[in-house]
Design a protein around this motif. Structure first.
Motif, PDB file in Angstrom:
ATOM      1  N   ASN A  60      22.438 -30.103 -18.456  1.00  0.00           N
ATOM      2  CA  ASN A  60      21.302 -29.320 -18.928  1.00  0.00           C
ATOM      3  C   ASN A  60      20.292 -30.269 -19.569  1.00  0.00           C
ATOM      4  OD1 ASN A  60      19.632 -27.253 -19.846  1.00  0.00           O
ATOM      5  ND2 ASN A  60      20.884 -26.822 -21.638  1.00  0.00           N
ATOM      6  N   PRO A  61      19.262 -30.734 -18.813  1.00  0.00           N
ATOM      7  CA  PRO A  61      18.325 -31.713 -19.367  1.00  0.00           C
ATOM      8  C   PRO A  61      17.634 -31.167 -20.620  1.00  0.00           C
ATOM      9  CG  PRO A  61      17.955 -31.383 -17.009  1.00  0.00           C
ATOM     10  CD  PRO A  61      18.871 -30.304 -17.468  1.00  0.00           C
ATOM     11  N   PRO A  62      17.328 -32.002 -21.592  1.00  0.00           N
ATOM     12  CA  PRO A  62      17.482 -33.457 -21.568  1.00  0.00           C
ATOM     13  C   PRO A  62      18.816 -33.937 -22.137  1.00  0.00           C
ATOM     14  CG  PRO A  62      16.240 -32.829 -23.505  1.00  0.00           C
ATOM     15  CD  PRO A  62      16.548 -31.544 -22.773  1.00  0.00           C
ATOM     16  N   GLN A  63      19.787 -33.048 -22.264  1.00  0.00           N
ATOM     17  CA  GLN A  63      21.075 -33.450 -22.814  1.00  0.00           C
ATOM     18  C   GLN A  63      21.730 -34.514 -21.935  1.00  0.00           C
ATOM     19  OE1 GLN A  63      23.452 -29.926 -23.442  1.00  0.00           O
ATOM     20  NE2 GLN A  63      22.049 -29.084 -24.978  1.00  0.00           N
ATOM     21  N   GLY A  64      22.679 -35.247 -22.529  1.00  0.00           N
ATOM     22  CA  GLY A  64      23.313 -36.336 -21.817  1.00  0.00           C
ATOM     23  C   GLY A  64      24.642 -35.997 -21.183  1.00  0.00           C
ATOM     24  N   MET A  65      25.242 -34.834 -21.548  1.00  0.00           N
ATOM     25  CA  MET A  65      26.537 -34.502 -20.951  1.00  0.00           C
ATOM     26  C   MET A  65      26.832 -33.017 -21.091  1.00  0.00           C
ATOM     27  SD  MET A  65      29.214 -33.604 -23.244  1.00  0.00           S
ATOM     28  CE  MET A  65      30.589 -34.179 -22.253  1.00  0.00           C
ATOM     29  N   ILE A  66      27.780 -32.544 -20.261  1.00  0.00           N
ATOM     30  CA  ILE A  66      28.280 -31.179 -20.335  1.00  0.00           C
ATOM     31  C   ILE A  66      29.765 -31.210 -19.988  1.00  0.00           C
ATOM     32  CG2 ILE A  66      27.550 -30.689 -17.948  1.00  0.00           C
ATOM     33  CD1 ILE A  66      27.160 -27.759 -18.796  1.00  0.00           C
ATOM     34  N   MET A  67      30.550 -30.445 -20.727  1.00  0.00           N
ATOM     35  CA  MET A  67      31.993 -30.360 -20.504  1.00  0.00           C
ATOM     36  C   MET A  67      32.310 -29.066 -19.763  1.00  0.00           C
ATOM     37  SD  MET A  67      34.883 -32.003 -21.125  1.00  0.00           S
ATOM     38  CE  MET A  67      34.721 -32.994 -22.617  1.00  0.00           C
ATOM     39  N   ALA A  68      33.000 -29.175 -18.623  1.00  0.00           N
ATOM     40  CA  ALA A  68      33.375 -28.018 -17.818  1.00  0.00           C
ATOM     41  C   ALA A  68      34.869 -27.750 -18.012  1.00  0.00           C
ATOM     42  CB  ALA A  68      33.072 -28.272 -16.343  1.00  0.00           C
ATOM     43  N   ILE A  69      35.191 -26.544 -18.451  1.00  0.00           N
ATOM     44  CA  ILE A  69      36.574 -26.175 -18.770  1.00  0.00           C
ATOM     45  C   ILE A  69      37.132 -25.245 -17.692  1.00  0.00           C
ATOM     46  CG2 ILE A  69      38.102 -25.099 -20.462  1.00  0.00           C
ATOM     47  CD1 ILE A  69      36.764 -27.651 -21.462  1.00  0.00           C
ATOM     48  N   GLY A  70      38.250 -25.628 -17.111  1.00  0.00           N
ATOM     49  CA  GLY A  70      38.911 -24.798 -16.121  1.00  0.00           C
ATOM     50  C   GLY A  70      40.016 -23.953 -16.729  1.00  0.00           C
ATOM     51  N   ALA A  71      40.673 -23.169 -15.890  1.00  0.00           N
ATOM     52  CA  ALA A  71      41.720 -22.257 -16.352  1.00  0.00           C
ATOM     53  C   ALA A  71      42.984 -23.019 -16.710  1.00  0.00           C
ATOM     54  CB  ALA A  71      42.020 -21.223 -15.274  1.00  0.00           C
ATOM     55  N   GLY A  72      43.652 -22.560 -17.758  1.00  0.00           N
ATOM     56  CA  GLY A  72      44.960 -23.098 -18.092  1.00  0.00           C
ATOM     57  C   GLY A  72      46.036 -22.297 -17.373  1.00  0.00           C
ATOM     58  N   ASP A  73      46.953 -22.977 -16.712  1.00  0.00           N
ATOM     59  CA  ASP A  73      48.032 -22.265 -16.034  1.00  0.00           C
ATOM     60  C   ASP A  73      49.314 -23.101 -16.098  1.00  0.00           C
ATOM     61  OD1 ASP A  73      47.344 -24.295 -14.329  1.00  0.00           O
ATOM     62  OD2 ASP A  73      46.873 -23.021 -12.610  1.00  0.00           O
ATOM     63  N   LYS A  74      50.413 -22.471 -15.753  1.00  0.00           N
ATOM     64  CA  LYS A  74      51.704 -23.152 -15.768  1.00  0.00           C
ATOM     65  C   LYS A  74      51.783 -24.101 -14.572  1.00  0.00           C
ATOM     66  CE  LYS A  74      53.651 -20.941 -19.294  1.00  0.00           C
ATOM     67  NZ  LYS A  74      54.129 -21.642 -20.506  1.00  0.00           N
ATOM     68  N   ARG A  75      52.088 -25.376 -14.856  1.00  0.00           N
ATOM     69  CA  ARG A  75      52.188 -26.372 -13.802  1.00  0.00           C
ATOM     70  C   ARG A  75      53.383 -27.295 -14.073  1.00  0.00           C
ATOM     71  NH1 ARG A  75      46.056 -28.937 -13.738  1.00  0.00           N
ATOM     72  NH2 ARG A  75      44.909 -27.011 -14.207  1.00  0.00           N
ATOM     73  N   PRO A  76      53.913 -27.899 -13.026  1.00  0.00           N
ATOM     74  CA  PRO A  76      54.872 -28.980 -13.249  1.00  0.00           C
ATOM     75  C   PRO A  76      54.153 -30.129 -13.955  1.00  0.00           C
ATOM     76  CG  PRO A  76      54.933 -28.220 -10.977  1.00  0.00           C
ATOM     77  CD  PRO A  76      53.721 -27.609 -11.585  1.00  0.00           C
ATOM     78  N   TYR A  77      54.737 -30.651 -15.019  1.00  0.00           N
ATOM     79  CA  TYR A  77      54.045 -31.655 -15.835  1.00  0.00           C
ATOM     80  C   TYR A  77      55.085 -32.591 -16.448  1.00  0.00           C
ATOM     81  CZ  TYR A  77      50.130 -33.302 -18.741  1.00  0.00           C
ATOM     82  OH  TYR A  77      49.125 -34.042 -19.330  1.00  0.00           O
TER      83      TYR A  77
END
Length: 426
Positions: free
Chosen positions: A362-379
């Motif tokens: 979103n100009p003139p900002q320098g960054m944006i954080m995109a958050i996805g869904a949390g789900d159960k995964r092998p980890y």
């Protein structure tokens, strides 16, 4: 004496707006503070309050009129004691501008208007400044027309859409004759919808949707994006959220995962100040405070209300403010200072089940954080494969201002904040 009611500037950057709806009519009495109209800016639809008392004598700009310049006389108010029926419209000369603006926006304005009795004056002022409506400037830029060679038919020689349309061949020819080698390549013609015989309806774009289209196109064309993604384990954060909500229940506060993400991004920006910056041509803006803009979906598009000083603010305060801002954003009630500014943005689409995405800066900002869904995964946890709640977060960085290594440091700090969340309440 009659009072001119003018198109207000509802934000520091507003140059024009749409008079979406009149809430008064000729003959109505108004007092200071009464809501008279709804005005659509490029960000939101906002209410316009009366600042004087009197009776509406004339409405000079109809509701639905687009491209009304700030300062244009839109109505005339008769003061107390005056006969509203005998009051003449204020600013007849000035009010020709909105009429011209409305005409140039209307679909029927394809034909050029007949010339006024006095000869039209050139649009260039003595200081060689071209006087033209915002729409005329946009069309001229798209078509590669030099406005210095176009004669304006609007008030005071102002160039309007019809002038650009009718002067197109001459302006284009003179430009190519004067400097054929340096003539700019013609702009791409506007995309025309093709229905292929499929039943459809046409919905006119709102001012906000036009602005979103323009700004996102500008961002992708002019800002070199670099994308960095990390997987983050959420179990500790979800456990802490449950404990905090139990403790805050008596106060009527219920924290969302998004509230914790806002706090984490704010603290991460404080920890990695090299990412809390903006590119500004030949300089860099370095911010000492992290103000996080949070993407909120509203009926007409998207708006980003701001949580100021997110890194230092208590999570309960962030939660309360965010709920209030989101509610008022959807009602179009945000003040300009509540959505303009911010040093970085956060966009969370996890609630829609989106696993991972790359957000546009979103100009003139320098960054944006995109958050996805949390789900159960092998980890892998402690060198063994387990099932864990995991989400993917992707940072989009303006590579002119933020190096990849600095972006990586921010993503590392953000991941650590989420996986060891007690630091968020310290």
């Amino acid at each position: 004496m009659p009072i001119a009611i003018k198109m207000p500037a509802l934000s520091p950057t507003m140059e024009e707006g749409t008079l979406a709806k009149w809430l008064v009519k000729v003959g109505d009495s108004v007092s200071a503070g009464d809501i008279m109209a709804e005005i659509e800016t490029d960000k939101a639809t906002m209410e316009f309050e009366a600042v004087d008392e009197g009776v509406i004598a004339h409405i000079q700009v109809d509701e639905g009129t687009e491209g009304v310049a700030v300062g244009t006389v839109i109505a005339t108010l008769a003061e107390e004691g005056e006969d509203a029926g005998s009051v003449a419209p204020v600013g007849d000369g000035a009010s020709a501008a909105p009429a011209a603006a409305a005409a140039e926006e209307a679909p029927s304005a394809a034909t050029a208007p007949s010339a006024p009795t006095p000869a039209p004056t050139p649009a260039a002022s003595p200081g060689n400044r071209v006087i033209a409506s915002p729409l005329a400037k946009r069309i001229a830029e798209q078509k590669g027309i030099d406005l210095a060679g176009v004669t304006g038919s609007g008030p005071n020689g102002r160039i309007v859409k019809a002038d650009v349309d009718s002067a197109k061949p001459a302006a284009a020819a003179s430009a190519s004759t004067a400097a054929p080698a340096a003539a700019p390549a013609p702009a791409a013609a506007p995309v025309e919808a093709q229905d292929f015989g499929i039943p459809h309806e046409v919905e006119k774009l709102s001012g906000m949707r036009k602005t979103i289209a323009r700004r996102l196109t500008e961002s992708k064309q002019t800002v070199p994006h670099i994308y960095l993604t990390v997987d983050i384990r959420l179990d500790a954060l979800l456990k802490l959220r449950g404990e905090l909500n139990a403790a805050l229940e008596s106060q009527g506060v219920k924290l969302s995962v998004n509230d914790l993400m806002i706090k984490a991004l704010g603290k991460s920006l404080e920890a990695v100040p090299a990412c809390n910056v903006q590119f500004a041509g030949d300089s860099m803006l370095k911010f000492s405070r992290a103000d996080v803009s949070v993407a909120v979906s509203i009926p007409n598009g998207l708006i980003t209300p701001i949580i100021t000083d997110a890194g230092s603010k208590a999570i309960s305060k962030i939660s309360t403010e965010m709920k209030d801002l989101a509610t008022r954003a959807k009602d179009g009630k945000l003040a300009p200072e509540e959505y303009q500014g911010g040093t970085a943005s956060l966009s969370n689409m996890g609630m829609f089940g989106i696993k991972q995405f790359e957000a546009v800066i979103n100009p003139p900002q320098g960054m944006i954080m995109a958050i996805g869904a949390g789900d159960k995964r092998p980890y892998v946890v402690d060198d063994s494969l387990q099932i864990a709640s995991v989400m993917s977060a992707t940072g989009s960085f303006d590579h002119r201002a933020i190096d990849g290594a600095d972006g990586a440091q921010l993503m590392k700090a953000f991941k650590e904040m989420i996986e060891a969340p007690l630091g968020l309440v310290a």
